[in-house]
Design a protein around this motif. Structure first.
Motif, short mmCIF file in Angstrom:
data_model
loop_
_atom_site.label_atom_id
_atom_site.label_comp_id
_atom_site.label_asym_id
_atom_site.label_seq_id
_atom_site.Cartn_x
_atom_site.Cartn_y
_atom_site.Cartn_z
N GLY A 54 0.63 -1.30 -0.13
CA GLY A 54 -0.08 -0.02 0.02
C GLY A 54 0.89 1.31 0.05
O GLY A 54 0.28 2.53 -0.38
N ASN A 56 2.15 4.61 0.53
CA ASN A 56 1.43 5.72 1.47
C ASN A 56 0.10 5.60 1.89
O ASN A 56 -0.32 6.33 2.74
CB ASN A 56 1.40 6.98 0.41
CG ASN A 56 2.73 7.78 0.46
OD1 ASN A 56 3.82 7.37 0.83
ND2 ASN A 56 3.04 8.50 -0.70
N SER A 57 -0.64 4.44 1.20
CA SER A 57 -2.04 4.39 1.71
C SER A 57 -2.14 3.41 2.70
O SER A 57 -3.05 2.85 3.42
CB SER A 57 -2.70 3.90 0.46
OG SER A 57 -2.34 2.51 0.05
N ARG A 62 -0.60 6.01 6.02
CA ARG A 62 -2.18 6.38 6.49
C ARG A 62 -2.61 7.77 5.61
O ARG A 62 -3.40 8.44 5.99
CB ARG A 62 -2.26 6.68 7.94
CG ARG A 62 -1.75 5.49 8.77
CD ARG A 62 -2.19 5.42 10.31
NE ARG A 62 -1.57 4.28 10.69
CZ ARG A 62 -2.23 3.72 11.83
NH1 ARG A 62 -3.36 4.32 12.49
NH2 ARG A 62 -1.68 2.71 12.45
N TRP A 64 -5.12 8.86 2.49
CA TRP A 64 -6.11 8.31 1.97
C TRP A 64 -5.93 8.41 0.32
O TRP A 64 -5.03 9.08 -0.23
CB TRP A 64 -7.51 9.32 2.23
CG TRP A 64 -7.09 10.74 1.96
CD1 TRP A 64 -6.43 11.36 1.23
CD2 TRP A 64 -7.91 11.57 2.97
NE1 TRP A 64 -6.38 12.91 1.49
CE2 TRP A 64 -7.22 13.07 2.51
CE3 TRP A 64 -8.61 11.64 3.93
CZ2 TRP A 64 -7.62 14.38 2.94
CZ3 TRP A 64 -9.03 12.89 4.69
CH2 TRP A 64 -8.53 14.12 4.15
N ILE A 65 -6.33 7.48 -0.47
CA ILE A 65 -6.54 7.38 -1.61
C ILE A 65 -7.39 8.30 -2.59
O ILE A 65 -8.43 8.25 -2.29
CB ILE A 65 -6.69 5.96 -2.21
CG1 ILE A 65 -5.65 5.04 -1.61
CG2 ILE A 65 -6.74 5.86 -3.83
CD1 ILE A 65 -6.22 3.54 -1.73
N PRO A 101 -6.88 2.20 8.67
CA PRO A 101 -5.77 1.67 7.81
C PRO A 101 -5.24 0.47 7.94
O PRO A 101 -4.98 -0.17 7.09
CB PRO A 101 -4.79 2.79 8.36
CG PRO A 101 -5.25 3.22 9.61
CD PRO A 101 -6.56 3.04 9.65
N MET A 393 -2.36 8.93 -5.57
CA MET A 393 -2.34 7.60 -5.75
C MET A 393 -3.21 6.87 -6.49
O MET A 393 -2.88 6.00 -7.26
CB MET A 393 -2.30 7.10 -4.28
CG MET A 393 -1.16 6.80 -3.44
SD MET A 393 -1.68 5.89 -1.92
CE MET A 393 -2.25 7.18 -1.04
N GLU A 685 -12.64 7.64 -0.08
CA GLU A 685 -11.47 7.79 0.36
C GLU A 685 -11.08 6.63 1.43
O GLU A 685 -11.97 5.97 1.95
CB GLU A 685 -11.32 9.04 1.26
CG GLU A 685 -11.41 10.36 0.46
CD GLU A 685 -12.92 10.84 0.34
OE1 GLU A 685 -12.95 12.10 -0.17
OE2 GLU A 685 -13.84 10.01 0.38
N SER A 686 -9.95 5.95 1.26
CA SER A 686 -9.68 4.65 1.87
C SER A 686 -9.61 4.68 3.42
O SER A 686 -9.79 3.73 4.04
CB SER A 686 -8.32 4.13 1.12
OG SER A 686 -7.55 5.01 1.42
#
Length: 758
Positions: A54, A56-57, A62, A64-65, A101, A393, A685-686
């Motif tokens: 992942g 940066n996601s 942590r 968000w994408i 996350p 991302m 947003e993830s």
């Protein structure tokens, strides 16, 4: 037990792996590239130097994408990325609507481990490249810190999705670092030396309320004087995670080789900020808060950018230039940050949006001088200014999916990456991408193998949108609002609406369209009307004296008036949206973009949807009826709203919506693809942000497929995904398929973007 005698030296165990494609970097870009390639039949090794996927996601950073949807803060409608990006975000929203996350780590690991064609190497860092000749990589050397094994990874094709471009750098691929001059690409937004040439890194922290007083004793290295941060007065006890994206540093340093130094400066800031929040006395609400988590590795924005056969530039984004080799799209703003980051007197970012999404060309996705090296993620071939948009991302991962399919074509046809251009395979690549769910602006799927193209299609009903049934909602007109309607070319028919006024007043209405087909920026006003209103309820029949030269979305626009309330509806329909002239400061949206004249950006208004449960449609009556929801839409080659809804939508009152496909002769069918509406306008947003629902309200949850005799060939319950593939263990021979679906809810009629049979 193991007992060893003395020896002069030892070496770690060595493992050699030969495969079709080696991908370095397990961020979202590497993950999407790997899964896409694996599903295309490639044997893939995915090498990740961290313990989770992942980048940066992941839970290590942590962030968000985000991509073209930009927090729903721009004019890019239905712009969430497709394919694997969409699949992952939809999956995460289903499993993890709270945005945890750690759960997102699990989602990514689960997706990768399900693919038998992927060999995943975690905690494994590539440190050397062996070359066959000056232009060709033979193998990579990597080391796993956890099992003390050394790997030699051999393949005909390599993809660098590592963020810093470790393989590209070691192999001698041409790269750039820092900003180009304004003159090199005639980019008017190219930054001065004062603003700086690089974006820095960021660390986040999370806090938690323990319910009892908690003390904090800062480390000796913490920043003592918080006033050294010009924006220190904006710190508060509520912000945490990636809402603190602007706590940035390192743009004046080497963002690769000085990363550890940058990290320590960011730790100094983070612990100093928390000391200020806990111990300054200015935040009594922080008394029971504890510092739950601080990032240990920084989230990186920019380092090396590698040169392909084409370098994207500012004009590609702002002018939305078209490319014959387009394979993806972007839509984030051109988002540059001052190099001094958190210590700068300037705003934390400088975002300028385009009027719509832009194409990304394939020529930017491979090295111009290393013949078997693909580029993926944020290192693709782009100027510093263009990178300011392509770096985010979701865009970076979307581009990487194109690499995954391109690699499969290279394997099958024994090509190198550039050969796809030079030997005429770009059309095949584009069509194959479209089939995987990769929307490419301006292109449609033309699949001769799809048996649905030969079928006769009949529907139990087709929505003719004349209005929205049910009880209306009364909402004040405190913001200007527009109802987007897909209309045919020709004269605009009358529209009926209801407005309730508290006093004698007037209501200004406008009919707007976009100046560019495919855009959703209502920058052309075709007609204006001013309607007098009396106190109480007003039933208005609105006739615009206007003609649409082309079919497309029109904006029935109501200019704000606090004395007026409009009738809205809880009904929602695929391809229908209301948009508001609102503000979203998170993405530099202040209702209107007004750039300086000399930076090459455009001025325009923002008209954006509201997040559910808000964002209701205006209760308009279009008595002529909008007849763009026919069953024929399921084979038109576009699997999302784009210029029109591109979906079959059943009538509100159809008790058993169904499509029937018939052929003159029986067909042998191995699998069926269905494409549902999972709301491509919702950014999903993830992490950090929660979502109002775990399943998108337009998505068909329950369906079954029958043959002419009524035999159930397949059935799915509790669906939540966009793309459903139904494979038959034994191919089915039939001249009829009946697809029975259920309405998602009383408020939303059933809709399908596509049905394909093979």
């Amino acid at each position: 037990m193991i007992k060893s005698g003395e020896t002069n030296s030892r070496s770690f165990p060595g493992i050699t792996i030969s495969t079709d494609l080696v991908i370095t970097g397990g961020g979202l870009s590497g993950v999407c590239c790997a899964i896409t390639a694996a599903r295309q039949g490639m044997k893939v090794v995915l090498v990740q130097d961290r313990p989770v996927l992942g980048g940066n996601s992941s839970s290590e950073v942590r962030l968000w994408i985000l991509g073209a949807t930009s927090h729903m803060g721009n004019n890019n409608r239905w712009a969430r990325e497709g394919g694997l990006v969409d699949e992952i975000l939809v999956e995460n929203t289903w499993r993890n609507p709270e945005g945890n996350p750690v759960i997102f780590d699990m989602v990514l690991l689960d997706k990768v481990k399900k693919e038998p064609n992927i060999t995943l190497l975690l905690n494994t860092a590539v440190y050397a490249v062996e070359k066959k000749d000056a232009a060709t990589i033979r193998s990579l050397k990597a080391f796993c810190s956890q099992n003390q094994k050394e790997y030699i990874l051999t393949a005909p094709l390599f993809c660098d999705a590592s963020g810093d471009g470790v393989v590209g750098f070691l192999s001698g691929a041409a790269f750039r670092m820092g900003a180009e001059s304004r003159d090199e690409f005639d980019e008017k937004f190219a930054p001065s030396a004062t603003y700086g040439e690089l974006l820095g890194h960021t660390l986040y922290f999370y806090s938690k309320d323990t319910g009892k007083p908690v003390t904090f004793i800062p480390p000796e290295f913490a920043l003592k004087d918080i006033t050294k941060i010009p924006r220190f007065k904006t710190f508060n006890a509520k912000d945490f995670g990636c809402r603190l994206w602007w706590v940035e540093y390192g743009g004046r340093l080497d963002t690769v080789h000085d990363t550890e130094e940058i990290k320590w400066e960011l730790w100094k800031v983070i612990y100093g900020v928390w000391d200020y929040i806990k111990n300054s006395g200015n935040f009594p609400e922080a008394d029971t808060l504890t510092l739950e988590w601080v990032g240990a590795i920084p989230g990186k924005r920019e380092s090396r950018r590698f040169e392909g056969d084409y370098i994207m530039r500012q004009q590609d984004i702002i002018e939305q230039r078209t490319h014959e080799d387009a394979v993806a799209f972007g839509g984030w703003s051109v988002d540059l940050h001052p190099a001094d980051g958190v210590f700068s007197e300037k705003p934390g970012c400088n975002q300028w949006h385009s009027k719509g999404i832009y194409q990304v060309p394939y020529r930017s996705l491979y090295s111009r001088n290393i013949s078997n090296l693909f580029l993926a993620g944020r290192i693709i071939s782009a100027s510093h200014v263009a990178f300011a948009s392509t770096r985010v991302m979701a865009t970076a991962a979307y581009v990487s999916q194109a690499v995954g399919v391109a690699a499969a074509i290279c394997k099958e046809e024994r090509l190198l990456p550039a050969d796809i251009i030079h030997e005429g395979y770009i059309g095949a690549l584009q069509q194959r991408l479209l089939k995987t769910g990769q929307y490419i602006p301006g292109l449609v799927l033309e699949d001769k193998q799809d048996l649905v193209q030969l079928a006769t299609i009949a529907a139990s009903s087709e929505l003719v949108l004349t209005g929205f049934p049910g009880k209306p909602l009364l909402k004040p007109l405190t913001l200007s609002v527009a109802q987007m309607l897909p209309l045919p070319e020709g004269a605009v028919a009358p529209v009926v609406f209801h407005a309730e006024a508290t006093a004698d007043t007037t209501l200004q209405l406008e009919l707007r369209i976009s100046s560019k087909p495919g855009n959703y920026t209502p920058d052309v006003t075709l007609a204006t009307r001013t309607i007098p209103l009396h106190p109480g309820r007003n039933c208005i029949t609105l006739q615009f004296d206007a003609v649409l030269e082309k079919a497309g979305y029109a904006f029935i626009t109501f200019i704000k008036n606090p004395l007026v309330a409009l009738h809205f509806t809880e009904k929602r329909v695929t391809g229908i949206l209301s948009v508001f002239n609102s503000v979203n400061k998170a993405v530099s949206n202040y209702g209107k973009q007004t750039p300086p004249e000399d930076i090459g950006m455009e001025a325009f208004e923002f008209w954006c949807p509201q997040r559910r449960p808000e964002g209701h449609n205006i209760d308009l009556k279009y008595q002529q009826g909008i007849r763009l929801f026919q069953a024929e839409s399921i084979r038109n080659g576009t699997d999302r709203p784009a210029g029109q809804p591109n979906a079959w939508v059943a009538d509100w009152n159809d008790p058993q919506p169904a499509l029937t496909l018939t052929w003159q002769q029986p067909q042998l069918i191995s699998y069926i693809d269905l494409v549902m509406d999972t709301d491509f306008d919702h950014p999903m947003e993830s992490v950090l942000m929660s979502h109002p629902e775990s399943v998108m309200p337009f998505c068909i949850r329950h369906y079954r497929i029958k043959d002419a005799a009524g035999n159930v060939l397949a059935e799915k319950r509790n669906n939540y995904q966009t793309h459903n593939r139904l494979e038959f263990a034994t191919p089915v021979t039939t001249d009829t398929l009946i697809i029975e679906v259920e309405h998602p809810s009383e408020q939303v009629p059933a809709a399908l973007f596509a049905v394909r049979c093979y």
